[in-house]
Design a protein around this motif. Sequence first.
Motif, PDB file in Angstrom:
ATOM      1  N   ARG A  96       0.829  -1.209   0.000  1.00 22.96           N
ATOM      2  CA  ARG A  96       0.000   0.000   0.000  1.00 22.96           C
ATOM      3  C   ARG A  96       0.859   1.254   0.000  1.00 22.96           C
ATOM      4  N   ILE A  97       1.972   1.193   0.711  1.00 20.85           N
ATOM      5  CA  ILE A  97       2.888   2.335   0.696  1.00 20.85           C
ATOM      6  C   ILE A  97       3.361   2.599  -0.729  1.00 20.85           C
ATOM      7  N   ARG A  98       3.691   1.525  -1.425  1.00 17.68           N
ATOM      8  CA  ARG A  98       4.200   1.692  -2.796  1.00 17.68           C
ATOM      9  C   ARG A  98       3.134   2.257  -3.710  1.00 17.68           C
ATOM     10  N   VAL A  99       1.897   1.815  -3.487  1.00 17.25           N
ATOM     11  CA  VAL A  99       0.799   2.371  -4.290  1.00 17.25           C
ATOM     12  C   VAL A  99       0.744   3.882  -4.093  1.00 17.25           C
ATOM     13  N   GLN A 100       0.813   4.323  -2.837  1.00 17.99           N
ATOM     14  CA  GLN A 100       0.732   5.749  -2.551  1.00 17.99           C
ATOM     15  C   GLN A 100       1.913   6.515  -3.128  1.00 17.99           C
ATOM     16  N   LEU A 101       3.095   5.930  -2.998  1.00 21.33           N
ATOM     17  CA  LEU A 101       4.293   6.653  -3.431  1.00 21.33           C
ATOM     18  C   LEU A 101       4.359   6.782  -4.945  1.00 21.33           C
ATOM     19  N   ARG A 102       3.695   5.862  -5.642  1.00 23.17           N
ATOM     20  CA  ARG A 102       3.772   5.988  -7.098  1.00 23.17           C
ATOM     21  C   ARG A 102       2.561   6.727  -7.651  1.00 23.17           C
ATOM     22  N   ARG A 103       1.841   7.403  -6.751  1.00 24.05           N
ATOM     23  CA  ARG A 103       0.664   8.157  -7.150  1.00 24.05           C
ATOM     24  C   ARG A 103       0.999   9.125  -8.275  1.00 24.05           C
ATOM     25  N   ASN A 104       2.167   9.737  -8.138  1.00 31.00           N
ATOM     26  CA  ASN A 104       2.550  10.721  -9.145  1.00 31.00           C
ATOM     27  C   ASN A 104       3.459  10.100 -10.202  1.00 31.00           C
ATOM     28  N   ASN A 105       3.471   8.777 -10.257  1.00 33.28           N
ATOM     29  CA  ASN A 105       4.418   8.103 -11.137  1.00 33.28           C
ATOM     30  C   ASN A 105       3.723   6.924 -11.796  1.00 33.28           C
ATOM     31  N   PRO A 106       3.003   7.178 -12.876  1.00 33.59           N
ATOM     32  CA  PRO A 106       2.113   6.184 -13.469  1.00 33.59           C
ATOM     33  C   PRO A 106       2.815   4.905 -13.924  1.00 33.59           C
ATOM     34  N   ALA A 107       4.125   4.928 -14.104  1.00 34.68           N
ATOM     35  CA  ALA A 107       4.818   3.767 -14.666  1.00 34.68           C
ATOM     36  C   ALA A 107       4.893   2.600 -13.686  1.00 34.68           C
ATOM     37  N   GLY A 108       4.385   2.778 -12.477  1.00 28.97           N
ATOM     38  CA  GLY A 108       4.428   1.687 -11.513  1.00 28.97           C
ATOM     39  C   GLY A 108       5.671   1.746 -10.655  1.00 28.97           C
ATOM     40  N   ASP A 109       6.030   0.622 -10.096  1.00 28.62           N
ATOM     41  CA  ASP A 109       7.148   0.584  -9.161  1.00 28.62           C
ATOM     42  C   ASP A 109       8.459   0.996  -9.812  1.00 28.62           C
ATOM     43  N   GLN A 110       8.616   0.613 -11.051  1.00 26.91           N
ATOM     44  CA  GLN A 110       9.872   0.885 -11.734  1.00 26.91           C
ATOM     45  C   GLN A 110      10.038   2.376 -11.984  1.00 26.91           C
ATOM     46  N   LEU A 111      11.054   2.967 -11.374  1.00 25.46           N
ATOM     47  CA  LEU A 111      11.334   4.381 -11.606  1.00 25.46           C
ATOM     48  C   LEU A 111      12.332   4.495 -12.736  1.00 25.46           C
ATOM     49  N   THR A 112      12.131   5.419 -13.638  1.00 26.87           N
ATOM     50  CA  THR A 112      13.058   5.570 -14.750  1.00 26.87           C
ATOM     51  C   THR A 112      13.404   7.028 -14.988  1.00 26.87           C
ATOM     52  N   ALA A 113      14.549   7.209 -15.619  1.00 32.35           N
ATOM     53  CA  ALA A 113      14.967   8.538 -16.062  1.00 32.35           C
ATOM     54  C   ALA A 113      15.950   8.321 -17.195  1.00 32.35           C
ATOM     55  N   GLY A 114      15.514   8.543 -18.409  1.00 35.29           N
ATOM     56  CA  GLY A 114      16.371   8.271 -19.557  1.00 35.29           C
ATOM     57  C   GLY A 114      16.665   6.785 -19.645  1.00 35.29           C
ATOM     58  N   ARG A 115      17.936   6.434 -19.779  1.00 36.10           N
ATOM     59  CA  ARG A 115      18.319   5.027 -19.865  1.00 36.10           C
ATOM     60  C   ARG A 115      18.353   4.377 -18.486  1.00 36.10           C
ATOM     61  N   LEU A 116      18.176   5.173 -17.475  1.00 34.30           N
ATOM     62  CA  LEU A 116      18.334   4.692 -16.109  1.00 34.30           C
ATOM     63  C   LEU A 116      17.030   4.108 -15.586  1.00 34.30           C
ATOM     64  N   SER A 117      17.157   3.017 -14.831  1.00 36.53           N
ATOM     65  CA  SER A 117      15.966   2.403 -14.263  1.00 36.53           C
ATOM     66  C   SER A 117      16.250   1.959 -12.838  1.00 36.53           C
ATOM     67  N   VAL A 118      15.415   2.386 -11.916  1.00 34.96           N
ATOM     68  CA  VAL A 118      15.642   2.164 -10.486  1.00 34.96           C
ATOM     69  C   VAL A 118      14.468   1.377  -9.913  1.00 34.96           C
ATOM     70  N   ASN A 119      14.762   0.255  -9.304  1.00 36.07           N
ATOM     71  CA  ASN A 119      13.712  -0.569  -8.726  1.00 36.07           C
ATOM     72  C   ASN A 119      13.764  -0.531  -7.203  1.00 36.07           C
ATOM     73  N   PRO A 120      12.795   0.142  -6.580  1.00 35.62           N
ATOM     74  CA  PRO A 120      12.840   0.290  -5.128  1.00 35.62           C
ATOM     75  C   PRO A 120      12.530  -0.993  -4.368  1.00 35.62           C
ATOM     76  N   VAL A 121      11.956  -1.997  -5.042  1.00 40.33           N
ATOM     77  CA  VAL A 121      11.653  -3.250  -4.357  1.00 40.33           C
ATOM     78  C   VAL A 121      12.903  -4.117  -4.237  1.00 40.33           C
ATOM     79  N   THR A 122      13.572  -4.323  -5.367  1.00 36.25           N
ATOM     80  CA  THR A 122      14.756  -5.180  -5.337  1.00 36.25           C
ATOM     81  C   THR A 122      16.034  -4.391  -5.081  1.00 36.25           C
ATOM     82  N   HIS A 123      15.901  -3.060  -5.057  1.00 36.03           N
ATOM     83  CA  HIS A 123      17.063  -2.197  -4.865  1.00 36.03           C
ATOM     84  C   HIS A 123      18.083  -2.361  -5.969  1.00 36.03           C
ATOM     85  N   GLN A 124      17.574  -2.671  -7.155  1.00 33.87           N
ATOM     86  CA  GLN A 124      18.468  -2.812  -8.301  1.00 33.87           C
ATOM     87  C   GLN A 124      18.427  -1.560  -9.164  1.00 33.87           C
TER      88      GLN A 124
END
Lengths: 222, 222
Positions: free
Chosen positions: A111-139
Amino acid sequence: MRILVIEDEPGIARFLKDGLEEEYFAVDLAFDGKNGLDMALLNEYDLLIVDWMIPGISGIEVCRQVRKSGIDVPLIFLTAKDALDDIVFGLDAGASDYIRKPFAFEELLARIRVQLRRNNPAGDQLTAGRLSVNPVTHQVLCGTGEIMLTPKEFSLLEYLVRNKEKVCTRSRIIEHVWDIHFDSDTSVIDVYINFLRKKLDQAGCGNIIQTIRGVGYIIRES
Amino acid sequence: MRILVIEDEPGIARFLKDGLEEEYFAVDLAFDGKNGLDMALLNEYDLLIVDWMIPGISGIEVCRQVRKSGIDVPLIFLTAKDALDDIVFGLDAGASDYIRKPFAFEELLARIRVQLRRNNPAGDQLTAGRLSVNPVTHQVLCGTGEIMLTPKEFSLLEYLVRNKEKVCTRSRIIEHVWDIHFDSDTSVIDVYINFLRKKLDQAGCGNIIQTIRGVGYIIRES
DNA sequence: CCTGTTCCTTAAAGGATGCTCAGGCAAAGC
DNA sequence: GCTTTGCCTGAGCATCCTTTAAGGAACAGG
């Protein structure tokens, strides 16, 4: 990511703090409504977790006051089993979500993740250009190559990517990533920005972090 | 692998606990519906075994509540002979499988294994690189050579392999393998990781277990 | 062009974390 | 009862992470 937990039972508070910190969140605790409200108004959190039954100012009142002050932070409240009224009133008062006690820690995390990605429609996977950050696996991936980061490096990068296209001031960074609330003349941020830039450069994601002189840093898509 | 058994008859409960622990599962017991539900929601189990006729909250209600909380854990229910209605209602309520009392322990084991490999299409055989772990025979192979492990070593390796490519945090490991729910400052995990690494190294499966500093461990295919 | 500020970079100290080993305890097998 | 086996603890050590500090580079304003 910085979370405030307002919870009077020391056991649950401890449990939440430990579990969340393992997930790399910066966690503050408040043990009653008055303190909690003060902290919520004074500092800038990414999420609030509020127990509905707390001494002093009630959870619902905390929620109302926070909203009244124009703070639009996600707020998850903890309520006793089957307290249907609480839930209705709570969501009415401006809470974003609720969870019944006892709860599975995994569910809370989800539920925390749902709230935190409220402003980030792409889901858990955070991206910026070629970069991709996964807050669940910390990869962290740059294209297909993995970048190994230490916990602090990861937190910093995560914060910057979550707020991409926005300027992150030094004081916000030190609050959200280091959980330091007073002014301090440390230069940790510089050092860690440097670490990040080096590793990102090496992986082929150079020049993503830009400096805004006198203010802070920003990550832009292009 | 961690299992919660909700069963009010002490004899059967004891029988299940002993038998399952002999198979290296970590087993918790609850003797009524309310307690069982609380435990199921609060902790993270790999499987639930629920008797349909229990005092307090009924088995079917437990099942419904668990599903309602968004927990997707496999759930096997125990029912009296010829209670056809129970079976229909049970599967409807979100149970994964059922078994009629009295039952052969072997059959229960088989059904448990079916459920546990739900997310593991390759069948019972768990693999990671050259490593192959068989939860039925408790054999571990590296290529063609067998590796002899003690029960705890095996449980730990099994958990890591089942969750390969995912970060296993220390607290999850201590919960699932040791069945310890409170925070403790023990270093058992380190010690057993050390044992495993030594034996795996010796067998030619070195460097499979990676440390994620401050968080836990991970097994990767490559 | 000079000066003060801000930022970058590097090195090194200190602290936190994980690894390893030796040993004690308990249960199981002989 | 004795031995073996497996489980766990605690301490010392090594390694990695974090932070501080300091010198130099880049920048902005006068």
